[in-house]
Write an enzyme that holds these catalytic residues in place. Structure first.
Site, mmCIF file in Angstrom:
data_model
loop_
_atom_site.group_PDB
_atom_site.id
_atom_site.type_symbol
_atom_site.label_atom_id
_atom_site.label_comp_id
_atom_site.label_asym_id
_atom_site.label_seq_id
_atom_site.Cartn_x
_atom_site.Cartn_y
_atom_site.Cartn_z
ATOM 1 N N ASN A 98 0.874 -1.176 0.000
ATOM 2 C CA ASN A 98 0.000 0.000 0.000
ATOM 3 C C ASN A 98 0.906 1.219 0.000
ATOM 4 O O ASN A 98 1.797 1.324 0.836
ATOM 5 C CB ASN A 98 -0.884 -0.012 1.259
ATOM 6 C CG ASN A 98 -1.507 1.344 1.529
ATOM 7 O OD1 ASN A 98 -1.853 2.065 0.593
ATOM 8 N ND2 ASN A 98 -1.638 1.694 2.804
ATOM 9 N N LYS A 602 -12.534 5.167 -0.216
ATOM 10 C CA LYS A 602 -13.003 5.873 0.973
ATOM 11 C C LYS A 602 -11.854 6.603 1.652
ATOM 12 O O LYS A 602 -11.994 7.730 2.099
ATOM 13 C CB LYS A 602 -13.638 4.852 1.928
ATOM 14 C CG LYS A 602 -14.177 5.440 3.201
ATOM 15 C CD LYS A 602 -15.429 6.224 2.928
ATOM 16 C CE LYS A 602 -15.971 6.909 4.172
ATOM 17 N NZ LYS A 602 -16.813 8.056 3.782
HETATM 18 C C1 AGP Z 1 -16.303 12.855 0.400
HETATM 19 O O1 AGP Z 1 -17.530 12.479 -0.042
HETATM 20 C C2 AGP Z 1 -15.140 12.272 -0.192
HETATM 21 N N1 AGP Z 1 -15.261 10.967 -0.609
HETATM 22 C C3 AGP Z 1 -13.791 12.843 0.155
HETATM 23 O O2 AGP Z 1 -13.792 14.159 -0.297
HETATM 24 C C4 AGP Z 1 -13.309 12.812 1.621
HETATM 25 O O3 AGP Z 1 -14.079 13.670 2.389
HETATM 26 C C5 AGP Z 1 -11.818 13.202 1.661
HETATM 27 O O4 AGP Z 1 -11.084 12.277 0.920
HETATM 28 C C6 AGP Z 1 -11.274 13.324 3.055
HETATM 29 O O5 AGP Z 1 -11.293 12.109 3.724
HETATM 30 P P1 AGP Z 1 -11.035 12.040 5.287
HETATM 31 O O6 AGP Z 1 -12.147 12.787 5.936
HETATM 32 O O7 AGP Z 1 -11.062 10.571 5.618
HETATM 33 O O8 AGP Z 1 -9.707 12.664 5.544
#
Ligand code: AGP
Length: 607
Positions: A98, A602
């Protein structure tokens, strides 16, 4: 960024590895694969696309072996094909990775010049070749990995197995998370404690630069200078049960509906309702000394920061800067004394935000974090953890994490205001009362679900959609556009309503729906004027407002969505609901994969 897991078990491990990958799919779902070491052979099965494709293959063809590693991928180097899927086998070595090996090109050139051949376009295969080369030269697995790690630049979490030793997995991490799990006669490696939850609760978090020799009988951990080290074993407390969708069709829908409850849970740890006060966890620094706040986050979390800027500046009169984390370090921000560095993250693992947090710490800045996963890297590294209690968020589109982050941001803004002597007790009591009204107001917003579903078909046919808002509802417009883009693949933009006339209004014609977020209040009339400028040019408006606002300006709109009347402070929390529902129903109408939209993951653990 990807998810990795390894098991040194006492019976066949393939099924358990896939179960672990299910919990890691939030890290990517472009391809998946499993490899075991069995009877002096490396066995492997890989599949393009979602994990179910791999599970189907494994159902048809059993993969034996008590020792194995597995991977779910979010493609960085090379298309999401089966050839590029991990694990990669190079000679007697098999590995999963990763992260990104930033110097993979010169390393690959060096290996190619020696006549070594590659079967994938991945940076990972380069690491496999380097280790295999050491083994071919007679090095032990331990010595081989020790020799290779200093040559790798970038970020990585690795799990490496050797054909010659089915009782060994070597793990290593730098800039990407990796945990060791301790079982009964078995031991494990994983990207996080969630992946290992059905196997063990006893978890050790590897530190930056650590590497570990995991055997069934025990685990030896070394730091970046190869000194043996102990890392504390903690009890994760994470349930082994997989989270399900309940009666909902998608996780996103379930998570939208959970908001009144999880926001209430989050607020309850920050509000002392009897004393009519807002309270933060104990901290070792004086909030009153804060002269500036630097907020850093990505995507949806960054819009929480942008809303927080309005709140903190209005309530506490403390200047706030908000940066998207990927830009922060590189613009060489000026971080003076008495700056509070605030990161916001659902996962607590987003690489850009984590790097920004470390940069702030290196600059001597006191840091706080609004974070949902309490065991995450950020949660462990911030000086002051301000937890959200959203529970696991599975849908890639962030919904309940967003509103819980806003709830904490509101509490922080009020605390800062009080610490700066700018919040009278009576005003604080009023804020507390407004905040306690949020869950009920969210429920009222949810009651418009069916209407919103009804209008989704009209929006689903659009090529472009615009979102407008003013004040703290401007970042909410940005969030609405992001939500729609990421799950329905419709191009959408959010604008400050007053900015339309400076260019974007040229986009308006009858084919472009314009979603206007306009709670009645001090900015209402100005927003409505901007909306009318859009309508005058044939734009089709969906107006989201309360009864008063709709009575004043709803006429002529393509559709209206009625919200309960709320105080402007809490409007972004409540108006988030229709914005999320609209994106959700449009995506469903378009038939996209709502919970796992294309090209996304995610948790984004690469820069
Ligand atoms: C939101 O719908 C997204 N998939 C994305 O913008 C997300 O909020 C962003 O990657 C930040 O992630 P985190 O809150 O886990 O840091």
């Amino acid at each position: 960024m990807c998810g990795i897991i390894g098991i040194l078990g006492t019976d066949d491990v393939a099924e358990r590895l896939v179960e672990g990958l299910r919990r890691l799919e939030y890290r990517g779902y472009d391809s998946a694969g499993v490899a075991t070491v069995h009877d002096g052979r490396i066995e492997r099965q890989r599949a393009e696309g979602k994990l179910n494709n791999l599970a189907r293959k494994l159902g048809q063809e059993h993969l034996p072996g008590h020792s194995g590693i597995a991977h779910t991928r979010w493609a960085t180097h090379g298309a999401p094909t089966e050839d590029n899927a991990h694990p990669h086998i190079i000679g007697d070595v098999v590995l999963v990775h990763n992260g990104i090996i930033e110097n993979f090109k010169p390393l690959r050139d060096e290996l190619l010049a020696e006549g070594r051949t590659f079967n994938s376009q991945t940076d990972t295969e380069v690491v496999g070749h380097l280790v295999a080369r050491e083994v071919e030269r007679g090095a032990s697995p331990e010595a081989a990995v020790k020799a290779v790690l200093p040559r790798l630049h970038g970020a990585f979490a690795l799990a490496i197995m050797f054909k010659s030793d089915p009782d060994l997995i070597i793990g290593a991490r730098l800039g990407a998370p990796l945990v060791v799990g301790y079982g009964e006669g078995e031991n494990y490696l994983g990207s996080d404690a969630i992946a290992l939850a059905p196997l063990t609760q006893r978890i050790a978090y590897l530190d930056e630069g650590d590497w570990a020799m995991v055997r069934r009988a025990g685990v030896q951990i070394f730091d970046k200078d190869n000194n043996p080290v102990e890392r504390p074993i903690t009890l994760s407390g994470i349930t082994g049960a997989l989270i399900d969708k309940g009666n909902h069709r998608h996780f996103m829908q379930k998570e939208i509906y959970e908001q009144p409850v999880v926001v209430a849970q989050t607020l309850s740890s920050y509000l002392r309702t009897l004393e009519a006060r807002v309270a933060l966890p104990d901290m070792e620094f004086d909030l009153g000394s804060v002269e500036r706040v630097a907020i850093v986050a990505c995507g949806t979390a960054s819009y929480v920061g942008a809303i927080g800027k309005y709140w903190i500046e209005q309530l506490a009169r403390v200047p706030v800067e908000v940066d998207v984390a990927s830009e922060f370090r590189y613009r060489e921000p000026v971080l003076g004394p008495n700056t509070l560095g605030l990161v916001i993250s659902q996962s607590g693992e987003t690489a850009d935000t984590l790097a920004a947090l470390r940069h702030m710490k290196a600059c001597g800045v006191t840091t706080a974090g609004i974070i949902n996963v309490p065991t995450s890297s950020m949660a462990r590294e911030v000086d002051l953890l301000l937890p959200t209690h959203a529970g696991p968020e599975i849908g890639v589109a962030s919904t309940k994490a967003f509103t819980c982050q806003l709830a904490v941001m509101a509490a922080l803004s009020a605390n800062l205001a009080r610490a700066k002597g700018r919040l009278e007790a009576a005003e604080e009591a009023r804020l507390v009362r407004h905040l306690t009204e949020v869950p009920a107001a969210m429920n009222a917003a949810l009651s418009h679900d069916a209407e919103i579903e009804g209008m989704a078909h009209t929006i689903a046919g659009a090529r472009d959609v615009l979102y407008l808002g003013r004040g703290p509802d401007y970042p909410l417009a940005l969030e609405g556009a992001l939500k729609l883009k990421e799950i329905s693949y419709i191009h959408a933009e959010g604008y400050a309503a007053g900015e339309m006339k400076h260019g974007p209004i040229a986009l308006i014609d009858e084919s472009v729906p314009v979603i206007v977020i306009a709670p009645s209040g001090p900015l209402f009339e100005k927003t409505v004027s901007n909306m009318q400028e859009v309508q005058a040019r044939g734009g089709k408006v969906v107006l989201i407002s309360d009864a008063e606002g709709l009575a004043q300006a709803g006429e002529g709109a393509l559709a209206t969505i009625e919200m309960p009347k709320v105080h402007p402070l809490i409007a972004p929390l409540v108006y988030a609901v229709p914005v999320q529902l609209l994106a959700y129903h449009v995506a469903v109408a378009k038939g996209t994969d709502v919970d796992q939209p294309r090209n996304l993951a995610k948790s984004v653990t690469v820069e």
